[in-house]
Design a protein around this motif. Structure first.
Motif, short mmCIF file in Angstrom:
data_model
loop_
_atom_site.label_atom_id
_atom_site.label_comp_id
_atom_site.label_asym_id
_atom_site.label_seq_id
_atom_site.Cartn_x
_atom_site.Cartn_y
_atom_site.Cartn_z
N VAL A 5 34.22 38.00 50.40
CA VAL A 5 34.82 37.77 48.41
C VAL A 5 34.59 36.68 48.23
O VAL A 5 35.77 35.09 48.56
CB VAL A 5 36.14 38.98 48.44
N MET A 7 35.87 34.20 46.21
CA MET A 7 37.42 34.49 44.88
C MET A 7 37.12 33.94 43.94
O MET A 7 37.88 33.85 42.83
CB MET A 7 38.74 33.73 45.51
N ASN A 87 37.50 37.65 36.20
CA ASN A 87 37.72 38.38 37.51
C ASN A 87 37.23 38.00 38.46
O ASN A 87 37.54 38.87 39.37
CB ASN A 87 35.77 40.10 37.28
N CYS A 88 37.81 37.04 38.13
CA CYS A 88 37.68 35.97 39.18
C CYS A 88 39.05 36.44 40.23
O CYS A 88 40.39 36.78 39.72
CB CYS A 88 38.55 33.90 39.15
N THR A 89 38.97 37.27 41.26
CA THR A 89 39.74 37.71 42.34
C THR A 89 40.73 36.73 42.64
O THR A 89 42.20 37.34 42.49
CB THR A 89 38.99 37.90 43.77
N ARG A 90 41.01 35.59 43.40
CA ARG A 90 42.02 35.02 43.10
C ARG A 90 43.17 35.01 42.69
O ARG A 90 44.10 34.74 43.18
CB ARG A 90 41.69 33.24 42.72
N PHE A 92 44.07 37.34 41.02
CA PHE A 92 45.23 39.21 41.33
C PHE A 92 45.30 39.04 42.17
O PHE A 92 46.40 39.80 42.49
CB PHE A 92 43.75 40.22 41.27
N LEU A 93 45.90 37.58 44.01
CA LEU A 93 46.23 38.21 44.95
C LEU A 93 47.97 38.48 44.64
O LEU A 93 48.05 39.17 45.56
CB LEU A 93 45.39 36.65 45.58
N ILE A 96 48.51 42.27 43.76
CA ILE A 96 48.91 42.75 44.87
C ILE A 96 50.25 43.45 45.54
O ILE A 96 50.04 42.68 45.86
CB ILE A 96 47.70 42.65 46.16
N HIS A 100 46.54 44.45 51.80
CA HIS A 100 45.56 44.05 52.81
C HIS A 100 44.43 42.65 52.82
O HIS A 100 45.41 42.29 53.55
CB HIS A 100 44.34 43.19 50.90
N ILE A 102 42.19 40.06 54.26
CA ILE A 102 40.64 39.44 53.69
C ILE A 102 40.44 38.55 54.89
O ILE A 102 40.71 37.74 55.45
CB ILE A 102 41.35 39.11 52.27
#
Length: 161
Positions: A5, A7, A87-90, A92-93, A96, A100, A102
């Protein structure tokens, strides 16, 4: 479980658009596929035509260009940068709440190792991240003699439990 992913979308797009093997192989394919899909949408849905012209679409050469021209406006974002930022995944971590797992490789050519999340990005949440030294992009393999066998992700996730 998810793997490979990116990030940090700013960094990943920059890497894929940079001259070299990523651009000549991956980006060319991504942009070609996305351009074909965008052209199909342009023909099927008149409302799409207000966002970009087919002439503009034909001019796109980079992932950043197609994301700014097509993906961002069709999905309600002001610009490609706005799309990346939101939308940068980092970011939101740590929020959660569902467990999850990853897995990323430090040598993934789609992003720089320094963009990978750290323990402080994850916080005390339910996310576990493992970084393999090698694996490229989605290529986690182990060498057994001269043959290559995929790592069993199921066993890795279950044993990590």
């Amino acid at each position: 479980a998810v793997g490979c992913v990116p990030m940090n979308l700013f960094e990943s797009a920059g890497i894929l658009d940079r001259p070299g093997i990523n651009q000549s192989i991956y980006t060319k394919k991504f942009v070609g596929d996305l351009t074909a899909k965008a052209a199909k949408l342009h023909h099927q849905f008149p409302s799409v035509r207000e966002h970009f012209s087919l002439e503009e679409l034909k001019q796109t050469k980079t992932l950043g260009e197609i994301e700014s021209l097509v993906i961002a406006p069709l999905n309600g974002f002001q610009t490609g940068e706005d799309f990346y930022r939101q939308n940068c995944t980092r970011q939101f971590l740590s929020k959660i709440r569902v467990p999850h797992y990853i897995i990323n490789a430090r040598d993934d050519p789609f992003f720089c190792p320094y963009t990978l999340p750290t323990a402080s990005d994850i916080g005390p949440g339910t996310v576990r991240i493992d970084y393999e030294a090698r694996g490229g992009h989605c290529g986690f393999v182990e060498s057994k003699s001269l043959a290559f066998f995929p790592i069993n992700i199921h066993d890795t996730v279950v044993s990590a439990g």
